[in-house]
Design a protein around this motif. Structure first.
Motif, PDB file in Angstrom:
ATOM      1  N   ARG B 232     -27.125  -9.794  18.111  1.00 38.51           N
ATOM      2  CA  ARG B 232     -27.202  -8.822  19.093  1.00 38.51           C
ATOM      3  C   ARG B 232     -28.499  -8.005  19.016  1.00 38.51           C
ATOM      4  O   ARG B 232     -28.814  -7.625  18.048  1.00 38.51           O
ATOM      5  CB  ARG B 232     -26.032  -8.037  19.396  1.00 38.51           C
ATOM      6  CG  ARG B 232     -24.747  -8.516  19.818  1.00 38.51           C
ATOM      7  CD  ARG B 232     -23.542  -7.707  19.898  1.00 38.51           C
ATOM      8  NE  ARG B 232     -23.325  -7.377  18.518  1.00 38.51           N
ATOM      9  CZ  ARG B 232     -22.164  -6.824  18.211  1.00 38.51           C
ATOM     10  NH1 ARG B 232     -21.490  -6.611  19.130  1.00 38.51           N
ATOM     11  NH2 ARG B 232     -21.903  -6.280  16.822  1.00 38.51           N
ATOM     12  N   LEU B 233     -29.191  -7.679  20.262  1.00 37.67           N
ATOM     13  CA  LEU B 233     -30.477  -6.884  20.195  1.00 37.67           C
ATOM     14  C   LEU B 233     -30.063  -5.462  19.768  1.00 37.67           C
ATOM     15  O   LEU B 233     -29.363  -4.919  20.842  1.00 37.67           O
ATOM     16  CB  LEU B 233     -31.264  -7.063  21.123  1.00 37.67           C
ATOM     17  CG  LEU B 233     -32.537  -6.734  21.467  1.00 37.67           C
ATOM     18  CD1 LEU B 233     -33.690  -7.273  20.195  1.00 37.67           C
ATOM     19  CD2 LEU B 233     -33.296  -6.860  22.790  1.00 37.67           C
ATOM     20  N   LEU B 234     -30.440  -4.897  18.752  1.00 44.94           N
ATOM     21  CA  LEU B 234     -29.988  -3.621  18.487  1.00 44.94           C
ATOM     22  C   LEU B 234     -31.391  -2.563  19.109  1.00 44.94           C
ATOM     23  O   LEU B 234     -31.118  -1.625  19.621  1.00 44.94           O
ATOM     24  CB  LEU B 234     -30.031  -3.391  17.081  1.00 44.94           C
ATOM     25  CG  LEU B 234     -28.927  -4.244  16.193  1.00 44.94           C
ATOM     26  CD1 LEU B 234     -28.913  -3.965  14.688  1.00 44.94           C
ATOM     27  CD2 LEU B 234     -27.242  -3.949  17.023  1.00 44.94           C
ATOM     28  N   VAL B 235     -32.402  -3.105  18.800  1.00 47.86           N
ATOM     29  CA  VAL B 235     -33.462  -2.051  19.277  1.00 47.86           C
ATOM     30  C   VAL B 235     -34.725  -2.986  19.573  1.00 47.86           C
ATOM     31  O   VAL B 235     -35.041  -4.123  18.665  1.00 47.86           O
ATOM     32  CB  VAL B 235     -33.801  -1.044  18.267  1.00 47.86           C
ATOM     33  CG1 VAL B 235     -34.245  -1.644  16.744  1.00 47.86           C
ATOM     34  CG2 VAL B 235     -34.811  -0.068  18.600  1.00 47.86           C
ATOM     35  N   ILE B 236     -35.595  -2.686  20.370  1.00 47.03           N
ATOM     36  CA  ILE B 236     -36.638  -3.395  20.861  1.00 47.03           C
ATOM     37  C   ILE B 236     -37.878  -2.278  21.265  1.00 47.03           C
ATOM     38  O   ILE B 236     -37.572  -1.370  21.934  1.00 47.03           O
ATOM     39  CB  ILE B 236     -36.693  -4.316  21.701  1.00 47.03           C
ATOM     40  CG1 ILE B 236     -37.989  -5.272  22.054  1.00 47.03           C
ATOM     41  CG2 ILE B 236     -36.051  -3.957  23.203  1.00 47.03           C
ATOM     42  CD1 ILE B 236     -37.884  -6.595  22.768  1.00 47.03           C
ATOM     43  N   ASN B 237     -39.192  -2.409  20.564  1.00 44.38           N
ATOM     44  CA  ASN B 237     -39.886  -1.157  21.129  1.00 44.38           C
ATOM     45  C   ASN B 237     -40.623  -1.581  22.134  1.00 44.38           C
ATOM     46  O   ASN B 237     -40.916  -2.858  22.454  1.00 44.38           O
ATOM     47  CB  ASN B 237     -40.786  -0.674  19.709  1.00 44.38           C
ATOM     48  CG  ASN B 237     -41.681  -1.889  19.500  1.00 44.38           C
ATOM     49  OD1 ASN B 237     -41.881  -3.053  19.736  1.00 44.38           O
ATOM     50  ND2 ASN B 237     -42.851  -1.207  18.626  1.00 44.38           N
ATOM     51  N   PRO B 238     -41.444  -0.787  23.007  1.00 42.47           N
ATOM     52  CA  PRO B 238     -42.388  -1.154  23.938  1.00 42.47           C
ATOM     53  C   PRO B 238     -43.297  -1.987  23.680  1.00 42.47           C
ATOM     54  O   PRO B 238     -43.790  -2.824  24.482  1.00 42.47           O
ATOM     55  CB  PRO B 238     -42.861   0.272  24.403  1.00 42.47           C
ATOM     56  CG  PRO B 238     -41.980   1.203  23.852  1.00 42.47           C
ATOM     57  CD  PRO B 238     -41.500   0.465  22.538  1.00 42.47           C
TER      58      PRO B 238
END
Lengths: 136, 594
Positions: B232-238
């Motif tokens: 599961r994707l927890l965090v992704i930056n711009p």
């Protein structure tokens, strides 16, 4: 009648040398010093074979080849690419655009060149395909 | 009135004494009552404190509200009597938890009733309907007793509020009537309030810390995202979203995997990285116009348990471009040297033949070709050598006291005939205050040569102006140019020198240089490439070398241009000591004559 060859080469000394050598080998030679002139002379001179350099001002070899292959009156003239060893990508492009063969300028020997010209002209008459580019 | 009667004297005294006694007794009772109340209050306070202390110890720095509420409900029996204490809580995962601790056996309808009341109350509190069937239910304490017909006779609710957000309700209920007064409620309310305030504070600190981390991740130039072990994707930056071309504000892991799917099986790579507990590097991932290096590194908690993986995208487009430029440069260099050399060899071979010796004109043409071609090859080799020296920092200039005016004039004179061949005129505009200064006469001459030959090459008609003047620190160059009647197309106002310097400029009325090309002019890689495909002969390295020469003199070379109007190349040579009046050769001559 001697076989007419069009040599498209921007390096003056190389054009002069090729012209002289091919003349001595019994060909009739027409020279062009860039792609634009090459395309014009291909149509006006109707050579039986074109030796085409790749890196040239105004219109490069690939551009010239595209134009030659696009014109009905020149599209069947076999083209042999004059090149340096480092132009592998362009050789592939040229062969896929319909060039019959290529010649590495740096260390060509006159006999090889003459043989190649003869083979290409024969192959063209028998209608076989261009060889694959070498593996780098 | 006689005072002899003892009764008359004793009675009032007795009454008075009685009154005093009664008063003392009443007062005593009052004080004792107050003491008892105080004592009760003290006990409660002590109890509250001990519970809070216990809470503190058992909770530690936990942010788990359920755990905290469990601690409170577990200790409450010492403080308040009840049949059940229950809570309804919104969990972090979006679930609703109902838990009931039974102090006395009650029947299941009793518990069901509490649950329903709590669901209604919490729904009202958070202004959202909670469905009874979505509630996770659990019971602890004693067992239910269906024979106990006791109904809820007294109860009270305390909201559980964290950071001003209601997150649940605590309920105390009993089968006995009239059990709970303000006092009991206050106790529980106080405890609850203290606990929530502690959690709120901790959460705030954590949010701040998380905010710092998030803003760091968000501001990173590298693309970063993190997945857990269940992918599961927890965090992704711009940056990652930009690099992968994802425009959704809240992308899922599938958006990420899909973006690279045609080039890389990222999912397998991530799983392998987690499984083998090893950093995985994917050297080249071509993405839109970028080349990315992908680093997948497994993440573990304190106990070495796998949490997931962090995937980092590092933009190596520039490095790759430089690498390609280097390769191109080498092949162009080979091309530039090899073509004339092949020609020279062929021509030389032809010259060996007897037949050609009889054709005088052809013989001469061939010899000339060899001469000019070997000369231009030598130029190229020399230029390449100069560039190599510049890059290695081994380029030397031999400075000596030189009249700059003479250097310029000499160059202009030598180019007049070449300019005339192209129907161009070279004008000089040299100010008389141009000084004698320390410079390498030959090298500065080479720079002017180069600028002049470029100007002639790229000017189909018009003229070339060579100018020389002094500009002081902070002076606006445009003003100076105007002062001397010069026109430099493309020169913007407010270009100021940061030191006193002699300026030498070559201005043409040629084709001009597009702004996008200006940056490439002084780059050896791009220059040689341009030259090969150009009908203008020359190595193309002249400007690269000129820049090196000027910089070796402490100056700068700059170009201003306007397409279709012309170009000015100018370089500055700093005046070594601005406090000294420079010797002006003409003034000196004048003085001597006078």
């Amino acid at each position: 009648m001697a076989t007419k060859i069009l040599v498209v080469e921007d390096e003056e000394i190389l054009l002069t040398a090729l012209t002289e050598e091919l003349k001595q080998s019994g060909f009739e030679v027409v020279g062009a010093k860039d792609g634009v002139e090459g395309v014009e002379k291909a149509a006006s001179e109707k050579p039986e074979l074109i030796l085409l350099d790749l890196v040239m001002p105004r219109l490069d070899g690939i551009g010239a080849l595209k134009e030659i292959k696009a014109k009905p009156e020149t599209k069947d003239i076999p083209v042999v690419i004059l090149t340096n060893l480092s132009d592998y990508d362009k050789i592939s492009d040229a062969l896929s655009l319909g060039a019959m063969d290529y010649l590495v300028k740096a260390n060509y020997r006159l006999e090889d060149l003459v043989n190649k010209i003869k083979t290409v002209i024969e192959r063209k008459q028998s209608g076989s395909q261009a060889p694959q580019p070498p593996v780098v | 009135m006689s005072l002899d009667n003892p009764v008359q004297i004793f009675l009032p005294l007795a009454i008075y004494t009685m009154i005093v006694f009664v008063f003392i007794w009443v007062e005593n009772r009052r004080i004792k009552d107050r003491l008892r109340v105080k004592e009760g209050e003290m006990t409660r306070r002590m109890y509250e404190v001990s519970i809070l202390k216990e809470l503190g110890e058992r909770i530690g720095y936990s942010l788990n509200v359920q755990k905290i509420v469990d601690v409170i409900t577990g200790s409450l029996r010492q403080l308040i009597s009840y049949s059940t204490v229950s809570y309804l809580l919104l969990s972090d995962e979006g679930r609703v938890i109902f838990h009931c601790v039974m102090e006395e056996s009650v029947n299941h309808r009793f518990i069901e009733e509490i649950k329903n009341r709590l669901v209604t109350a919490l729904s009202a509190l958070i202004n959202r309907e909670i469905k009874t069937e979505s509630v996770d239910e659990s019971i602890s304490g004693t067992i239910t007793d269906e024979s106990n017909r006791g109904r809820i006779k007294s109860f009270f609710n305390i909201p559980i509020v964290i950071n001003n957000q209601p997150v649940g309700i605590l309920n105390v209920a009993s089968t006995k009537e009239g059990l709970y007064k303000e006092e009991e409620m206050t106790i529980l309310y106080t405890i609850m309030a203290q606990a929530s305030s502690a959690v709120s504070k901790l959460e705030n600190i954590l949010t701040q810390e998380k905010g710092k981390l998030n803003s760091m991740v968000a501001s990173m130039a590298d693309g970063v995202f993190m997945v857990d072990t269940r992918n599961r994707l927890l965090v992704i930056n711009p940056a990652a979203k930009d690099m992968l071309g994802i425009s959704k504000p809240q992308p899922s892991i599938f958006d990420v995997l899909d973006a690279v799917a045609s080039k890389l099986d990222l999912r397998t790579k991530i799983e392998e990285s987690i499984k083998n507990d090893r950093l995985t590097v994917e050297e080249q991932l071509p993405m839109n116009n970028l080349v990315l290096r992908v680093l997948i590194s497994p993440v573990k908690d304190n106990e070495n348990k796998a949490l997931g993986a962090v995937v980092l995208f590092h933009d190596i487009t520039k490095e790759k471009a430089i690498e390609k430029m280097r390769e191109d440069f080498t092949s162009m260099m080979v091309h530039e040297l090899r073509s004339p050399l092949t020609g020279i060899r062929s021509i030389a071979n032809l010259l060996r033949e007897e037949k050609i010796k009889n054709e005088q004109a052809k013989y001469q043409e061939f010899v000339d070709l060899i001469v000019t071609n070997s000369a231009s090859m030598l130029d190229l080799v020399n230029d390449l050598l100069d560039v190599a020296k510049l890059e290695a920092g081994k380029f030397q200039v031999m400075k000596k006291s030189t009249d700059l005016t003479n250097v310029i004039k000499l160059r202009v004179t030598s180019f007049q005939s070449l300019a005339a061949e192209s129907n161009l005129e070279i004008e000089s505009n040299i100010q008389p205050d141009l000084p004698v200064m320390n410079l390498d006469e030959n090298k500065i001459g080479q720079v002017i040569n180069n600028l002049l030959s470029n100007a002639i090459k790229f000017t189909p008609k018009g003229k070339i102006v060579v100018s020389g003047f002094i500009a002081k620190n902070g002076q606006d160059l445009a003003g100076k140019v105007a002062e001397f009647g010069l026109i430099w197309p493309g020169l913007k106002p407010d270009v100021r020198l940061d030191e006193d310097a002699a300026i030498v400029a070559v201005t043409d009325t040629g084709i001009g240089i597009p702004e996008s090309q200006i940056g490439k002019l002084f780059n050896k890689f791009t220059q040689l490439e341009q030259t090969a495909a150009s009908e203008k002969k020359g190595t193309g390295l002249g400007l690269v070398i000129s820049k090196g020469i000027v910089e070796a003199h402490g100056g700068k070379i700059t170009v201003v241009s306007e397409e279709g109007k012309g170009t000015t190349f100018y370089f500055s040579l700093p005046l070594e000591n601005p406090n000294i009046e420079y010797r002006n050769p003409k003034q000196i001559q004048k003085t001597e004559i006078q």
